[in-house]
Every structure is written in structure tokens, then in C-alpha cells.
Design an enzyme around this catalytic site. Structure first.
Site, short mmCIF file in Angstrom:
data_model
loop_
_atom_site.label_atom_id
_atom_site.label_comp_id
_atom_site.label_asym_id
_atom_site.label_seq_id
_atom_site.Cartn_x
_atom_site.Cartn_y
_atom_site.Cartn_z
N HIS A 85 11.32 8.89 13.00
CA HIS A 85 10.42 7.89 12.94
C HIS A 85 8.88 8.73 12.88
O HIS A 85 8.15 8.41 13.99
CB HIS A 85 10.43 6.99 13.84
CG HIS A 85 9.52 5.76 13.53
ND1 HIS A 85 9.67 4.29 13.74
CD2 HIS A 85 8.50 5.64 12.67
CE1 HIS A 85 9.08 3.42 13.33
NE2 HIS A 85 8.09 4.12 12.62
N ARG A 138 1.02 -1.26 0.08
CA ARG A 138 0.03 0.07 0.04
C ARG A 138 1.10 1.28 -0.15
O ARG A 138 0.62 1.99 -0.75
CB ARG A 138 -0.85 0.00 1.36
CG ARG A 138 -2.01 -0.92 1.35
CD ARG A 138 -2.93 -0.49 2.26
NE ARG A 138 -3.67 -1.74 2.65
CZ ARG A 138 -3.63 -2.64 3.42
NH1 ARG A 138 -2.31 -2.58 4.09
NH2 ARG A 138 -4.46 -3.50 3.56
O1 LIG Z 1 4.01 0.75 11.77
C1 LIG Z 1 3.87 1.88 12.06
O2 LIG Z 1 2.63 1.91 11.94
C2 LIG Z 1 4.61 3.15 11.74
O3 LIG Z 1 6.03 2.52 11.52
C3 LIG Z 1 4.33 3.71 12.95
O4 LIG Z 1 4.62 5.41 12.68
#
Ligand SMILES: O=C(O)[C@H](O)CO
Length: 325
Positions: free
Chosen positions: A289, A160
Site C-alpha cells: 500500500h 481523478r
Molecule cells: O486513501 C489514500 O489516501 C491512500 O490509499 C493512502 O495512500
């Protein structure tokens, strides 16, 4: 019927708490910081929780599952990634595992494009120069970056997120979009992306976006040997998982000029220490992140993880169910 109980490992956005409170008695770790592992184990002991609502920072291993006890029905993570959960152990114990697919696709895809542009056009260096008074006269060679137009783009992992990165980047006019995945996917044609094996991807592409999960197959795929075979002008972007790249090797590759630059939203480890060599390099742009950090995504993630818990205690299949075997 006895009231069901859920343990939530962090303060979560209100839509998640609201939904959970209609079906569960909630206990939680009342902090914005990650719960220490031993605190989580203690919190679960002898409490008979039906559901464990966790984050990607919580290692859900045998110790945690033992502490939770045999009545636990689901481990629902408020994340797309689920490499922090021992799937095999959950499957042995008939515990469902569920994640939050789909709801952060746009936010992560948008950030991937932003990071690619920041890295290619050296934007952080420009901002820094203005703030520190290093903006002097106009100079022909100063802070020149790489143009996307006419370049080749490679997407490693056309799920996705990878697809939506491709969809957003296509209008920039790449000469070709390639993708590598475990198999060809029919929707790749919507962005005119051509399937290629990993060797082809690293040898042909000027930009590579890593958009895959961390699995034994993808771990450290980008290492010293890979970097030597990439184009010297290549720019590597990672918004998937830090473990896909061997970071010590990336330091060397960026120093030696094996590749030109890297943009990372995910690293190994996280957080990356502030004196890590990558943090100190101008040709490496690092974000903490923050791919899914939009209110829309975070509220939706909190809600879907709650719905997954509710489904599990209602005997339904959670919408984010992860196959554990
Ligand atoms: O795995 C996830 O949803 C993302 O890395 C968190 O932002």
C-alpha cells in the site's frame, strides 16, 4: 476565545504540524505506528477536542465519537479513502468529515503504471533471478510477459486517479481503452475512453486497473464468478482498495489460469501475512500500500488535512469535505 484543541493519531509530516500549531493546541500519538483502537478511545475521553486528525488505519466509530464528545467539529483523515469513518454517525452528530482529494492523484497514478509494467513484464521475477544466481544463458521462453501495445485496457472507476492512469497509459498504444463507473463522464473523451458496463469490461479487457473506492457497490466485485468470465490472458491491477477483490477467489483464479496475473498495492487484509498464498505466487506482484508514498504527496496530504481542521473551527467549508448524507 478558548484555544481550540486537536488530537492527531500519528506522527505526521512537518507541514501539517506547522499549520495545525498556528491554530490549535496539539495532542498526538507520538509514534509512526497506528494507534491501537482502545488507546485512541482513552486518549479522547473527557479532553474536549474540537478536531480529530486521523489516518486510514483508525476506525472512527460510535465508540470513538462518544469518547470525543459533542464539541467535536471535524474528523479529518489524512487520506483520500474514508471507508474507516462511520459517515452516518458523524452526520447524526453534525460532525464534518474531510479527506485529502487531489493531492495524491499523480503519485498513485504513477505507481499504478509502475505496478502494471512490473506485473505484465514479470520484473520482480527477473530481479529475483539476478540476485539468486538463476540468470543463466539466454532462453527463448524464459520470463516472457505480456505486451501492452495493441491490448485492451479497462479502468474500473474513472475518477481523478483512474483518469490519470488512463492519461499515462494511453501513449503505450492500447487498441482500446474502456471504463466502467456509475455513470458516463465527459472528460473520458480526453483519453478516448469508452464507457462500458461491468460485464463488458471484464469480458473484453486484457488489462484491468481497479481505481475505485470501496463502497457496498464495489465490494468483492472481482470474485470467483468474475474471474471465470475474464479473459485467460487478463492481468488485474488494484491500487484502489483491497476489498474490491475477493482474495481467496483470486488465489484460485491465478492457480487455475482463469486470469494470468495480478498486481496489488492494496489487499484485504492489510498487511497481508507473509505466508498468504498470494504472496507465495510468482504471478502475483504485491506492494505494501505505497501508492501515495512520495514526499510531495505526503506533505501535501498532511497540509490539506490540517487546513480541513482549521476550516472547521473557523466556520468554513473544508476543501476536502465528504458528504455524509
Ligand atoms: O486513501 C489514500 O489516501 C491512500 O490509499 C493512502 O495512500
Amino acid at each position: 476565545m478558548a484555544e481550540c484543541k486537536v488530537y492527531v493519531t500519528r506522527r505526521i509530516p512537518t507541514p501539517g504540524t506547522k499549520l495545525l500549531s498556528q491554530h490549535f493546541k496539539i495532542d498526538s500519538y507520538d509514534s509512526d505506528e497506528a494507534i491501537p483502537h482502545e488507546v485512541l478511545v482513552e486518549a479522547l475521553k473527557a479532553k474536549q477536542y474540537d478536531a480529530l486528525y486521523c489516518m486510514l488505519t483508525d476506525i472512527i466509530n460510535t465508540e470513538v465519537l462518544d469518547a470525543a464528545g459533542p464539541q467535536l467539529k471535524i474528523v479529518a483523515t489524512m487520506s483520500v479513502g474514508y471507508e474507516h469513518i462511520d459517515l452516518h454517525e458523524c452526520s447524526q452528530r453534525n460532525i464534518l468529515v474531510a479527506n485529502t482529494p487531489g493531492v495524491s492523484t499523480d503519485s498513485v497514478a504513477e505507481l499504478t503504471v509502475a505496478l502494471l509494467l512490473m506485473t505484465a513484464r514479470r520484473l520482480p521475477e527477473g530481479v529475483e533471478a539476478v540476485k539468486t544466481g538463476k540468470w543463466g544463458d539466454w532462453k527463448p521462453h524464459w520470463l516472457c510477459g505480456t505486451e501492452l501495445t495493441g491490448s485492451t485496457l479497462g479502468i474500473y472507476g474513472l475518477g481523478r486517479i483512474g483518469f490519470n492512469v488512463g492519461r499515462r497509459l494511453k501513449p503505450f498504444g492500447f487498441s482500446k481503452i474502456f471504463y466502467t463507473d456509475v455513470h458516463e463522464v465527459s472528460y473520458a473523451k480526453d483519453i478516448d475512453a469508452e464507457f462500458i458496463d461491468f460485464d463488458g469490461l471484464i469480458e473484453k479487457c486484457d488489462f484491468i486497473c481497479v481505481c475505485c473506492n470501496l463502497t457496498p457497490q464495489t465490494q468483492h466485485m472481482f470474485n470467483g464468478e468474475t474471474f471465470k468470465r475474464m479473459k485467460n490472458n487478463a492481468i488485474l491491477i488494484n491500487t484502489g482498495r483491497g476489498g474490491v477483490i475477493k482474495h481467496d477467489d483470486l488465489v484460485e483464479a491465478l492457480k487455475n489460469g482463469d486470469i494470468t496475473a495480478a498486481g496489488l498495492d492494496v489487499t484485504e487484509p492489510e498487511p497481508l501475512p507473509k505466508d498468504h498464498p498470494l504472496v507465495l505466487m510468482n504471478n502475483c506482484v504485491i506492494l505494501p500500500h505505497m501508492g501515495s508514498n512520495t514526499w510531495d504527496s505526503r506533505n501535501a496530504m498532511a497540509e490539506i488535512a490540517a487546513r480541513n481542521c482549521i476550516a472547521a473551527i473557523s466556520g468554513q467549508t473544508p476543501e476536502g469535505q465528504v458528504l455524509t448524507n
